[in-house]
Design an enzyme around this catalytic site. Structure first.
Site, PDB file in Angstrom:
ATOM      1  N   ASP A  32       0.853  -1.181   0.000  1.00 40.47           N
ATOM      2  CA  ASP A  32       0.000   0.000   0.000  1.00 40.47           C
ATOM      3  C   ASP A  32       0.891   1.234   0.000  1.00 40.47           C
ATOM      4  O   ASP A  32       2.038   1.191   0.476  1.00 40.47           O
ATOM      5  CB  ASP A  32      -0.933   0.034   1.208  1.00 40.47           C
ATOM      6  CG  ASP A  32      -2.240   0.772   0.911  1.00 40.47           C
ATOM      7  OD1 ASP A  32      -3.282   0.111   0.762  1.00 40.47           O
ATOM      8  OD2 ASP A  32      -2.200   2.007   0.797  1.00 40.47           O
ATOM      9  N   ASP A  51       4.369   2.210  -3.778  1.00 40.59           N
ATOM     10  CA  ASP A  51       3.562   2.889  -4.781  1.00 40.59           C
ATOM     11  C   ASP A  51       3.374   1.914  -5.936  1.00 40.59           C
ATOM     12  O   ASP A  51       4.360   1.427  -6.516  1.00 40.59           O
ATOM     13  CB  ASP A  51       4.294   4.154  -5.247  1.00 40.59           C
ATOM     14  CG  ASP A  51       3.531   4.959  -6.277  1.00 40.59           C
ATOM     15  OD1 ASP A  51       2.661   4.393  -6.967  1.00 40.59           O
ATOM     16  OD2 ASP A  51       3.825   6.159  -6.411  1.00 40.59           O
ATOM     17  N   ASN A  74      -4.886  -5.171  -7.372  1.00 38.33           N
ATOM     18  CA  ASN A  74      -6.088  -4.481  -6.886  1.00 38.33           C
ATOM     19  C   ASN A  74      -5.945  -2.966  -6.807  1.00 38.33           C
ATOM     20  O   ASN A  74      -6.942  -2.264  -6.682  1.00 38.33           O
ATOM     21  CB  ASN A  74      -6.435  -5.046  -5.499  1.00 38.33           C
ATOM     22  CG  ASN A  74      -7.529  -4.272  -4.804  1.00 38.33           C
ATOM     23  OD1 ASN A  74      -8.682  -4.302  -5.228  1.00 38.33           O
ATOM     24  ND2 ASN A  74      -7.172  -3.555  -3.738  1.00 38.33           N
ATOM     25  N   TYR A 140     -10.939   6.926 -15.408  1.00 39.00           N
ATOM     26  CA  TYR A 140     -11.179   5.692 -14.651  1.00 39.00           C
ATOM     27  C   TYR A 140     -11.752   4.604 -15.553  1.00 39.00           C
ATOM     28  O   TYR A 140     -11.280   3.461 -15.556  1.00 39.00           O
ATOM     29  CB  TYR A 140     -12.133   5.988 -13.496  1.00 39.00           C
ATOM     30  CG  TYR A 140     -12.417   4.808 -12.597  1.00 39.00           C
ATOM     31  CD1 TYR A 140     -11.493   4.406 -11.638  1.00 39.00           C
ATOM     32  CD2 TYR A 140     -13.614   4.115 -12.692  1.00 39.00           C
ATOM     33  CE1 TYR A 140     -11.753   3.328 -10.809  1.00 39.00           C
ATOM     34  CE2 TYR A 140     -13.885   3.036 -11.867  1.00 39.00           C
ATOM     35  CZ  TYR A 140     -12.957   2.647 -10.922  1.00 39.00           C
ATOM     36  OH  TYR A 140     -13.222   1.580 -10.103  1.00 39.00           O
ATOM     37  N   LYS A 144      -9.886   1.109 -16.472  1.00 40.79           N
ATOM     38  CA  LYS A 144     -10.469  -0.161 -16.046  1.00 40.79           C
ATOM     39  C   LYS A 144     -10.866  -1.022 -17.241  1.00 40.79           C
ATOM     40  O   LYS A 144     -10.836  -2.259 -17.169  1.00 40.79           O
ATOM     41  CB  LYS A 144     -11.672   0.097 -15.137  1.00 40.79           C
ATOM     42  CG  LYS A 144     -11.299   0.655 -13.765  1.00 40.79           C
ATOM     43  CD  LYS A 144     -10.362  -0.281 -12.990  1.00 40.79           C
ATOM     44  CE  LYS A 144     -10.179   0.161 -11.556  1.00 40.79           C
ATOM     45  NZ  LYS A 144      -9.287  -0.770 -10.808  1.00 40.79           N
ATOM     46  N   VAL A 173     -19.359   0.128  -4.496  1.00 43.29           N
ATOM     47  CA  VAL A 173     -18.973  -0.549  -3.258  1.00 43.29           C
ATOM     48  C   VAL A 173     -19.077   0.423  -2.085  1.00 43.29           C
ATOM     49  O   VAL A 173     -18.501   1.523  -2.128  1.00 43.29           O
ATOM     50  CB  VAL A 173     -17.530  -1.086  -3.353  1.00 43.29           C
ATOM     51  CG1 VAL A 173     -17.145  -1.809  -2.063  1.00 43.29           C
ATOM     52  CG2 VAL A 173     -17.384  -2.018  -4.551  1.00 43.29           C
TER      53      VAL A 173
END
Length: 248
Positions: A32, A51, A74, A140, A144, A173
């Site tokens: 993370d 990173d 992820n 985004y 994706k 989510v």
């Protein structure tokens, strides 16, 4: 004990994945960029400050991890909320860097050991935005969408070595990151946060958001022997999206 590495594993979906894999008997390793969040993950996990778009650091973490049974690519950020013509190039590049290049780098440096071991499962986190697109979220959605293309290619290249690759596409989510999306979209469209929230839910057959644990459970399945013949698939965990933007 099987081994899993989850990028962006100190919060949100990644943290839920870590807990779900641990419950399934895996040794958990997470990366993370948030040092404070990493300090709060279970002491039994191996935690790395990293990173996702820093190739040298990603390579070092993957070398330390050794051959993995499951790699969860992820890491992702929401990016800006704006019409295409209003998106700042620097914000575009930052969003694509984390969401797409981060996934690429994790696989680039994690896959060789999996291929050498002759087995493994790579789980990409894409999005329903990567299936449908989404207004005011061009960076985004584009990133994706590209993650799915990357997954398909990895599945083809790695399959002969016994390594599988699949992509999970979460819907909306519940959680802190989605709250930021709701706030920015409410501002962009002149709506209240609650109205935007209701619109997202109304756009699904189940009239609901999903939980991070729902995504995590799917990741565990895809990493398990029960999914040993599942590869190259795009699996939405989204309460079935009927309309990606019912607020228009």
């Amino acid at each position: 004990m099987k081994r899993v590495l989850v990028t962006a594993g100190a919060s949100g979906i990644g943290l839920a994945m870590g807990h779900a894999f641990e419950a399934a008997g895996f040794s958990v390793r997470v990366t993370d960029v948030d040092a404070a969040a990493l300090e709060k993950v279970p002491a039994s996990w191996n935690a790395h400050l990293c990173d996702a778009a820093d190739e040298a650091r990603v390579a070092a973490v993957m070398e330390a991890a050794g051959p993995l049974d499951v790699l969860c690519a992820n890491a992702g950020i929401a990016g800006p909320t704006a019409r295409v013509e209003d998106v700042d190039l620097a914000e575009w590049r930052a969003c694509v860097s984390v969401n797409l290049e981060g996934a690429f780098l994790a696989v680039k440096h994690g896959l060789p050991a999996m291929k050498a071991a002759g087995q493994g499962s790579i789980v990409f986190t894409s999005s329903t935005a990567g299936i449908y697109g989404y207004p005011n979220r061009a960076p985004y959605a584009a990133a994706k969408w590209a993650v799915i293309g990357l997954m398909k290619t990895v599945a083809m290249e790695a399959g002969p070595f016994g390594v599988r690759a699949n992509a999970i596409c979460p819907g909306a989510v519940e959680g802190a990151r989605m709250e930021g999306v709701l706030a920015r979209e409410a501002t962009a469209k002149g709506m209240t946060r609650d109205a935007v929230y209701a619109g997202y839910a109304q756009g699904t057959s189940m009239r609901s958001f999903v939980e991070a644990s729902d995504i995590a459970d799917m990741a565990v399945f895809l990493g398990s022997d029960a999914a040993r013949r599942v590869s190259g698939q795009v699996i939405a965990v989204d309460c079935h999206t009927e309309n990606p933007d019912p607020k228009l």
